[in-house]
Design a protein around this motif. Structure first.
Motif, mmCIF file in Angstrom:
data_model
loop_
_atom_site.group_PDB
_atom_site.id
_atom_site.type_symbol
_atom_site.label_atom_id
_atom_site.label_comp_id
_atom_site.label_asym_id
_atom_site.label_seq_id
_atom_site.Cartn_x
_atom_site.Cartn_y
_atom_site.Cartn_z
ATOM 1 N N GLN A 467 0.836 -1.202 0.000
ATOM 2 C CA GLN A 467 0.000 0.000 0.000
ATOM 3 C C GLN A 467 0.870 1.252 0.000
ATOM 4 O O GLN A 467 0.487 2.292 -0.515
ATOM 5 C CB GLN A 467 -0.917 0.007 1.226
ATOM 6 C CG GLN A 467 -1.861 -1.173 1.286
ATOM 7 C CD GLN A 467 -2.885 -1.126 0.158
ATOM 8 O OE1 GLN A 467 -3.379 -0.067 -0.183
ATOM 9 N NE2 GLN A 467 -3.177 -2.259 -0.437
ATOM 10 N N GLN A 473 -0.044 5.136 -5.508
ATOM 11 C CA GLN A 473 -0.364 5.912 -4.315
ATOM 12 C C GLN A 473 0.327 7.274 -4.303
ATOM 13 O O GLN A 473 0.127 8.077 -3.410
ATOM 14 C CB GLN A 473 0.039 5.133 -3.064
ATOM 15 C CG GLN A 473 -0.772 3.874 -2.841
ATOM 16 C CD GLN A 473 -2.207 4.185 -2.496
ATOM 17 O OE1 GLN A 473 -2.502 5.247 -2.000
ATOM 18 N NE2 GLN A 473 -3.111 3.273 -2.796
ATOM 19 N N GLY A 479 -6.802 6.504 0.767
ATOM 20 C CA GLY A 479 -7.383 5.218 0.438
ATOM 21 C C GLY A 479 -7.633 4.392 1.686
ATOM 22 O O GLY A 479 -7.034 4.608 2.740
ATOM 23 N N LYS A 480 -8.546 3.420 1.570
ATOM 24 C CA LYS A 480 -8.873 2.540 2.686
ATOM 25 C C LYS A 480 -9.038 1.138 2.133
ATOM 26 O O LYS A 480 -9.694 0.943 1.105
ATOM 27 C CB LYS A 480 -10.147 3.014 3.378
ATOM 28 C CG LYS A 480 -10.526 2.171 4.589
ATOM 29 C CD LYS A 480 -11.753 2.731 5.271
ATOM 30 C CE LYS A 480 -12.132 1.903 6.496
ATOM 31 N NZ LYS A 480 -13.326 2.440 7.174
ATOM 32 N N LYS A 481 -8.456 0.155 2.842
ATOM 33 C CA LYS A 481 -8.508 -1.217 2.349
ATOM 34 C C LYS A 481 -8.491 -2.163 3.527
ATOM 35 O O LYS A 481 -7.905 -1.867 4.569
ATOM 36 C CB LYS A 481 -7.314 -1.481 1.424
ATOM 37 C CG LYS A 481 -7.377 -2.816 0.704
ATOM 38 C CD LYS A 481 -6.215 -2.952 -0.264
ATOM 39 C CE LYS A 481 -6.281 -4.287 -1.004
ATOM 40 N NZ LYS A 481 -5.142 -4.437 -1.948
ATOM 41 N N GLU A 482 -9.157 -3.303 3.361
ATOM 42 C CA GLU A 482 -9.148 -4.350 4.379
ATOM 43 C C GLU A 482 -8.332 -5.523 3.841
ATOM 44 O O GLU A 482 -8.580 -5.995 2.718
ATOM 45 C CB GLU A 482 -10.576 -4.793 4.712
ATOM 46 C CG GLU A 482 -11.418 -3.720 5.371
ATOM 47 C CD GLU A 482 -12.782 -4.245 5.765
ATOM 48 O OE1 GLU A 482 -13.042 -5.440 5.503
ATOM 49 O OE2 GLU A 482 -13.573 -3.473 6.329
ATOM 50 N N VAL A 483 -7.377 -6.001 4.624
ATOM 51 C CA VAL A 483 -6.524 -7.111 4.214
ATOM 52 C C VAL A 483 -6.432 -8.101 5.363
ATOM 53 O O VAL A 483 -6.662 -7.766 6.537
ATOM 54 C CB VAL A 483 -5.121 -6.614 3.806
ATOM 55 C CG1 VAL A 483 -5.183 -5.735 2.582
ATOM 56 C CG2 VAL A 483 -4.460 -5.879 4.956
ATOM 57 N N HIS A 491 -7.495 -3.180 9.049
ATOM 58 C CA HIS A 491 -8.004 -2.030 8.296
ATOM 59 C C HIS A 491 -6.822 -1.111 8.001
ATOM 60 O O HIS A 491 -6.183 -0.600 8.929
ATOM 61 C CB HIS A 491 -9.066 -1.281 9.085
ATOM 62 C CG HIS A 491 -10.387 -1.957 9.067
ATOM 63 N ND1 HIS A 491 -11.515 -1.452 9.669
ATOM 64 C CD2 HIS A 491 -10.782 -3.126 8.493
ATOM 65 C CE1 HIS A 491 -12.524 -2.268 9.480
ATOM 66 N NE2 HIS A 491 -12.111 -3.295 8.777
ATOM 67 N N ASN A 493 -5.499 2.340 6.291
ATOM 68 C CA ASN A 493 -5.828 3.670 5.758
ATOM 69 C C ASN A 493 -4.536 4.344 5.305
ATOM 70 O O ASN A 493 -3.572 4.430 6.078
ATOM 71 C CB ASN A 493 -6.513 4.543 6.821
ATOM 72 C CG ASN A 493 -7.876 4.001 7.202
ATOM 73 O OD1 ASN A 493 -8.848 4.182 6.495
ATOM 74 N ND2 ASN A 493 -7.929 3.311 8.328
#
Length: 754
Positions: A467, A473, A479-483, A491, A493
Motif C-alpha cells: 500500500q 499511491q 485510500g482505505k482497504k481491508e486485508v 483495516h 488507511n
C-alpha cells in the motif's frame, strides 16, 4: 569641407526635426484615431439599433405572454381545463382575442397535447400537429416565447384566415406557449398564442421612426424578406446570399458591408432561432456609410489646415527659442566642465525659471547629495545590523516552538492504539510508532531508515506494505482497504503527503487490527439468529392459542378479554420483531431468495399504501400517492419492494404529527426510478443520521419512546435495495420534514446482471 554647426544652429535644426516628426506622427495618429472612432461609433449604433429592433419585434408577444400567464392562474380556467370543456374555452378564447386584438391565433390543448379549442371554436377535425415548443412548455412547466415557422395547415386549423387556400405555405410567428399548472403542481394543459410577423410589413418602418432615416431594418423568413424599411425598388431584390445564410444557420451573428441599390451599408444580421435552436429567419439592421465618409473627409481637411498653420508658428517659435537658450547653455557647459575636473564645491549660478534653471539647480543638488551619501550609507549599515540581530532572535524562537510541536506530535503518535508508518519521497521509513512495533514485532532501529522492500522481507507483511510502495499511491489522494495477514484482519488507511510545490513527499499508513471485533460481531449475529429461530415456533403457537381463545371464548369477562388482547398484541409484536431479525440474517447470509421480474412501480405503491392505510387513519394522517403509471417498468422482487415501501411509510406515519400529510412520489433519473416518501415530522439531527441504516440503532425522540422497535427496519430496507442494485438515502428539509428515497433500475439495466 566638413560643415560645422554651432549650438544655436543644431538646436534650431533639432527643434525643426522634432516638430516635423511630431506633426507627422500626430497627423497619422489623428487619422487612425478618427477612423477607429467613427468605426466604433458605427458599431455601437448597429448594436444599439439591433437590440432595440429585437426587443420591439417581440413586444406584442411579450404582452400576450404576461396576459396569458395572468389568465391561466384562474381557478375557473383550471377547473374547465380539467373537465375538457371545449365550448367554454371557445367563448373564452374570443374574449382573450378581444383584449389582445393583435394576436392572430389562440389554441388551448390538454396535457396529452390534444387541441380543445381554437379561434374557430371547438376542435372537431381530429388531432393537430403542435409546435415542438408546446411539449417543452408542458415538460418544463414554464412559459416559452419563441419565433417559430408554422405550417399553413396548422394556421388553417388554428382559425387564421387566408391559410386554408395555401396548405403548403409557412408563416413566421412570434409564438407563446403558457402551461396551465394546477394548485397541486400538476400540468393541466397549455395555451398557445401567436403573432404572425408576415402580417406586419410596416414593423421595420415603425422602428425606423425611432432610430432615424439612415437606419434600415429588415425581417426575413429563411432568407426571404418578410418586412423591410428599404425602398420598394431595393426591397423586392433583397435576398440573403448563401454565404450569409451559412453563418446564420450556425447560430452566429453576421457582420459586414453590403451594397443595396446605389448605396453602401454597414450591416449586422442576427439569426432568429426557434425553440429547438433551428434557424427560421433573421433580423438585420443596416446603416449607410455615406455619413461616415463625409465626416471623415471634413475632419481630414480640418486636420491638414491645422497642421499647416502649426508648422509655420512652430518654426518661428523654434528660431526665437534657440536664440534665447544658447547663452545660458554655454554658461552651464563651462560650470559642468569644472565639476568634471573634480571641483565638487563648484556651484552653477542660474537665475532662469525654466528648464535651464532647473538643470542648474539639479547640478547643485547633485553635489550636495554626494556629500550626504556617505553619512546615509553608514546609518543604513547600522540599521541592517540591528535587523539582522532581531532576525536571529526570531529564528531561535521559531525553532524552539517547532521543537515543542514536534514533541507533542511524537507524544500523540506514541500513545495511539493504531499502528502508524510514515515514509518519505524515496519510500524510506521515517516513523514507526509502538503500536506498529507490536503488529510487525520489530524494534524501531531495525525499521527506521530502511526501504519498504526491506521491511517486507523482514516481516512478511508484503500485502500490507505494498500500500505504501505502490506507485499509484503517489497521486494526492486517500485510500482505505481491508486485508488479512497471518490470520489477522487489518483495516489499512493510507494518505499521501505533499510539499509546498504540490509534489509527492511521502505516505502515511494507519493499521488497525479488527480481528476480535469481527469475531464478536459474527458470534453476536449467529446467537441472535439461533435464538430467533428457537423463539419463532413457540410464539407462533402462543399467537394461535390466544387468537382461538379470543374468537371462541364467549364466557370471558371484559378484564380477561382485555388481558388476552394485550397478550395477543405483544405476541404479534414479538413475532414481527423476530421476523425482522430473521430477514436481516437471511439477507446477510444469502439465504433469502429474490424473485426478480418486470414490475410496475405504480402498482407496488398502491399496494404499500393500502397496507399502511389503517395505521394512517388511526393517527388522522393523509397519505398522498402521486406515483403515476407513465413510469417505465422496473426489474425486481415485488414482495420485497413492497416491504421497503411499507417500512418507509410506516416510519413516516409513526413519526409525523397527527393531522399531517405523507407524500409518496416517484420519478425517472437516468436508468433508475427514484421512489421517495416525505413526511412533516421533526428533522433528524446530524449526530443521529449515521445511525439510520445500521442494525439495532434507534434515534432518541419523544415519538420513539411511545413506539417500540428493533432498529432493523431501515437496515433491512438497505439490504433489499442493494440486492436490487440500487441505493437508499435520506434528505432533510430546511425546517420540518424528512424524505427517504431509494432507487430501482429500469428494465434493461439490471436484468442482464440478475
Amino acid at each position: 569641407m566638413q560643415l560645422r554647426f554651432g549650438i544655436r544652429t543644431k538646436l534650431l535644426l533639432s527643434i525643426l526635426a522634432i516638430l516635423f516628426v511630431s506633426y507627422s506622427t500626430l497627423l497619422y495618429s489623428s487619422m487612425k484615431t478618427l477612423n477607429a472612432s467613427l468605426q466604433t461609433e458605427l458599431d455601437r449604433n448597429l448594436a444599439t439599433n439591433l437590440k432595440y429592433a429585437r426587443s420591439q419585434y417581440l413586444d406584442q408577444a411579450e404582452i400576450a405572454k404576461f396576459s396569458m400567464m395572468q389568465a391561466v392562474v384562474s381557478q375557473t380556467v383550471q377547473q374547465r381545463l380539467r373537465e375538457r370543456d371545449s365550448a367554454w374555452f371557445s367563448t373564452r378564447i374570443k374574449r382573450w382575442h378581444d383584449v389582445l386584438p393583435f394576436v392572430d391565433l389562440v389554441v388551448v390543448v390538454d396535457p396529452q397535447e390534444k387541441v380543445l379549442a381554437t379561434l374557430q371554436g371547438p376542435e372537431k377535425n381530429g388531432p393537430m400537429e403542435l409546435p415542438a415548443m408546446v411539449k417543452q412548455a408542458l415538460a418544463s412547466k414554464r412559459a416559452i416565447l419563441s419565433t417559430e415557422l408554422l405550417s399553413g395547415e396548422f394556421m388553417c386549423r388554428a382559425g387564421v384566415p387566408g391559410y386554408c387556400e395555401r396548405p403548403g405555405s409557412e408563416a413566421l410567428v412570434a409564438t407563446v406557449a403558457v402551461p396551465v399548472i394546477g394548485t397541486d403542481g400538476s400540468v393541466l394543459g397549455c395555451v398557445v398564442t401567436g403573432d404572425i410577423l408576415n402580417h406586419h410589413p410596416n414593423l421595420p418602418g415603425k422602428l425606423q421612426e425611432v432610430t432615424g432615416n439612415n437606419v434600415e431594418v429588415t425581417l426575413t423568413q429563411r432568407g426571404l424578406r418578410v418586412a423591410s424599411s428599404l425602398p420598394a425598388r431595393v426591397r423586392e431584390s433583397y435576398i440573403l446570399s448563401p454565404k450569409v445564410l451559412d453563418v446564420l444557420e450556425r447560430g452566429e451573428v453576421y457582420r459586414g458591408r453590403t451594397d443595396m441599390g446605389a448605396k453602401s451599408y454597414e450591416t449586422i444580421i442576427d439569426p432568429l432561432l426557434n425553440s429547438r435552436g433551428e434557424f427560421v429567419g433573421s433580423l438585420s439592421v443596416a446603416i449607410s456609410t455615406e455619413t461616415v465618409t463625409n465626416s471623415r473627409r471634413e475632419n481630414l481637411q480640418y486636420i491638414l489646415a491645422s497642421a499647416f498653420l502649426g508648422i509655420i508658428c512652430s518654426f518661428a517659435m523654434a528660431y526665437f527659442a534657440s536664440r534665447h537658450l544658447t547663452g545660458p547653455l554655454r554658461q552651464l557647459a563651462m560650470s559642468a566642465r569644472r565639476i568634471e575636473e573634480g571641483d565638487l564645491d563648484q556651484r552653477v549660478v542660474g537665475h532662469q525659471r525654466d528648464e535651464v534653471g532647473m538643470l542648474a539647480s539639479s547640478f547643485n543638488n547633485m553635489a550636495e547629495s554626494l556629500k550626504e551619501r556617505d553619512g546615509i550609507i553608514n546609518k543604513k549599515t547600522g540599521d541592517l545590523q540591528e535587523l539582522n540581530e532581531q532576525l536571529e532572535k526570531m529564528v531561535e524562537q521559531r525553532t524552539s516552538a517547532l521543537s515543542m510541536e514536534m514533541g507533542r506530535l511524537e507524544a500523540v503518535l506514541t500513545s495511539l492504539a493504531e499502528g502508524v508508518v510514515v515514509t518519505d519521497r524515496d519510500n524510506l521509513v521515517v516513523l514507526f510508532n509502538p503500536a506498529a512495533q507490536q503488529l510487525f514485532e520489530l524494534v524501531p532501529h531495525r525499521v527506521v531508515g530502511q526501504s519498504v522492500e526491506r521491511l517486507c522481507e523482514m516481516t512478511g507483511f508484503c500485502n500490507v506494505l505494498e500500500q505504501v510502495s505502490d506507485k499509484a499511491q503517489r497521486e494526492p489522494r486517500c485510500g482505505k482497504k481491508e486485508v488479512t495477514v497471518k490470520g489477522k484482519r487489518l483495516h489499512v488507511n493510507t494518505a499521501t503527503l505533499q510539499d509546498e510545490a504540490g509534489e509527492f513527499a511521502g505516505m502515511v499508513m494507519s493499521l488497525r487490527d479488527v480481528t476480535k471485533e469481527e469475531q464478536v460481531d459474527r458470534m453476536k449475529t449467529e446467537f441472535i439468529s439461533t435464538v430467533s429461530h428457537e423463539l419463532k415456533t413457540p410464539l407462533t403457537s402462543i399467537k394461535g392459542s390466544l387468537q382461538l381463545l379470543l374468537t371462541r371464548s364467549k364466557w370471558l369477562t371484559d378484564t380477561e378479554r382485555q388481558l388476552l388482547t394485550v397478550c395477543f398484541r405483544n405476541t404479534q409484536r414479538l413475532i414481527r420483531l423476530i421476523s425482522e431479525i430473521l430477514d436481516i440474517s437471511g439477507i446477510e447470509s444469502g439465504g433469502m431468495i429474490f424473485n426478480f421480474k418486470p414490475l410496475c412501480i405504480g402498482e407496488l405503491a398502491v399496494y404499500a399504501v393500502e397496507e399502511i392505510k389503517s395505521l394512517a387513519m388511526g393517527r388522522e394522517i393523509t397519505i398522498v400517492n402521486t406515483v403515476g403509471e407513465h413510469l417505465p417498468m422496473v426489474f425486481g422482487d415485488s414482495d420485497r419492494l413492497i416491504q421497503v415501501m411499507t417500512n418507509l411509510l410506516s416510519n413516516a406515519v409513526k413519526f409525523s404529527p397527527e393531522g399531517k400529510v405523507v407524500m409518496v412520489t416517484a420519478e425517472q433519473e437516468g436508468n433508475y426510478v427514484v421512489v421517495s416518501v416525505a413526511d412533516r415530522g421533526r428533522v433528524i439531527q446530524w449526530s443521529d443520521r449515521d445511525k439510520l441504516f445500521k442494525k439495532f440503532q434507534q434515534i432518541e425522540s419523544t415519538e420513539r419512546n411511545k413506539i417500540g422497535g428493533t432498529g432493523l427496519g431501515l437496515a433491512i430496507c438497505k439490504e433489499i435495495v442493494e440486492r436490487h442494485h440500487g441505493r437508499i438515502f435520506y434528505t432533510a428539509a430546511k425546517e420540518y420534514g424528512n424524505t427517504f428515497s431509494f432507487t430501482v433500475p429500469i428494465i434493461g439495466e439490471t436484468d442482464a446482471k440478475g
